[in-house]
Motif scaffolding. Structure first.
Motif: not given
Length: 320
Positions: A160-170, A247-248
């Motif tokens: 989880i990113h503080p402003t981008r949330g968790s909608w990311m692949v790494i 995540q939602d």
């Protein structure tokens, strides 16, 4: 100019080069990592010992315990995130597919872009060696993303990113050059239980622990059994490919998280317009054409049909 100055300049330039490929956030960690990374490695072993990996035997690969086994002489890790949240919503009268699978196969997208970053780095430092890693590689990818400051591992096990949330692949680039590390991310989940309480199968058995044997995403994507377990089928709701419920409901995904306009991440229209009838009527060749270049190709046509047979559009999930 001394060596630390060279390392600092190269570190900044490397992160800017990664951003030019569309990655954000980006960060750097140094091997062997902080004490928290060692704790994450020990937690993985406990997770494996408990059988939470289900049939995913590759999760037990010994090389996952140490990043330098993937690249001899590795000293640094560039960690990158790629935002896959797009300005589209799921339709409640259609079957549901996890957002990460809406666009082009993220393994290919992230790998290709990381390799371009790696080639750029080698142009700057000809003696440098590197290796691109997406989640198919035996690397503690979420732990290294946390170590590099991309975000913290939430109670649902996603970063989880503080402003981008968790909608990311790494993704990660293992590098033999010594670089300037960023501060590891601090956890901000606090007492929140939103993801634990929302999971219809109680797959998050305790904070940070996901039992794959109870997870809708695991069963719709990885389970090769002819029929889904009754407890999963009864709780499936509309999900036929993955699950985004945890995540939602995450508070960090409720604010104005950015939406990507990256062409590689835009949804294939048919994925947002799935009905049980369409899934059952398509031939294997139909599926092969639709799933070309998709991460969802891992789900075989018969599995789509199996999942659609158990899914429901008329009411919410129920537990047996």
């Amino acid at each position: 100019m001394n060596v630390p100055d060279v390392g600092a300049q190269l570190s900044l330039a490397l992160k800017e080069r990664a951003r030019a490929e569309g990655f954000e956030p980006v960060g750097i960690a140094s091997l062997p990592g902080s004490p928290r990374l060692r704790l994450r490695t020990e937690a993985l072993q406990r997770w494996l010992d408990a059988g939470h990996q289900a049939d995913m035997g590759w999760m037990a690969a010994p090389r996952r315990r140490s990043a330098d086994t993937l690249l001899d002489g590795a000293q640094s890790v560039l960690a990158v995130g790629l935002n896959y949240h797009v300005a589209h919503d799921r339709r409640h009268d259609r079957l549901a597919v996890a957002r990460y699978g809406w666009g082009r196969d993220y393994h290919r997208v992230v790998n290709q872009r990381l390799r371009r970053v790696g080639r750029w780095l080698q142009d700057q430092q000809p003696n440098c060696r590197w290796r691109a890693c997406v989640d198919a590689e035996p690397l503690l990818d979420k732990a290294w993303a946390e170590e590099a400051g991309l975000g913290w591992i939430g109670k649902h096990s996603n970063v989880i990113h503080p402003t981008r949330g968790s909608w990311m692949v790494i993704g990660h680039l293992l590098i033999t050059e010594p670089l300037v590390a960023d501060e590891p991310a601090a956890s901000r989940c606090g007492r929140c239980r939103a993801c634990l309480d929302a999971c219809p199968t109680q797959a998050i058995t305790e904070p940070f622990v996901v039992d794959s044997r109870r997870c809708i995403a695991y069963h719709t994507i990885e389970n090769r059994s002819e029929r889904l377990p009754a407890a999963i089928a009864n709780a499936l709701g509309p999900w036929v490919a993955g699950c985004d419920i945890c995540q939602d409901v995450c508070p960090f995904n409720q604010a104005d998280v950015p939406s990507s306009e990256d062409p590689d991440l835009q949804p294939r229209p048919w994925l947002l317009d799935l009905t049980p009838e369409r899934i059952q009527s398509w031939t294997d060749q139909d599926w092969a054409e639709r799933l070309q270049g998709s991460a969802l190709k891992r789900i075989k046509p018969w599995m789509w049909r199996r999942n659609a047979e158990a899914a429901r559009l008329d009411d919410g999930p129920t537990l047996s």
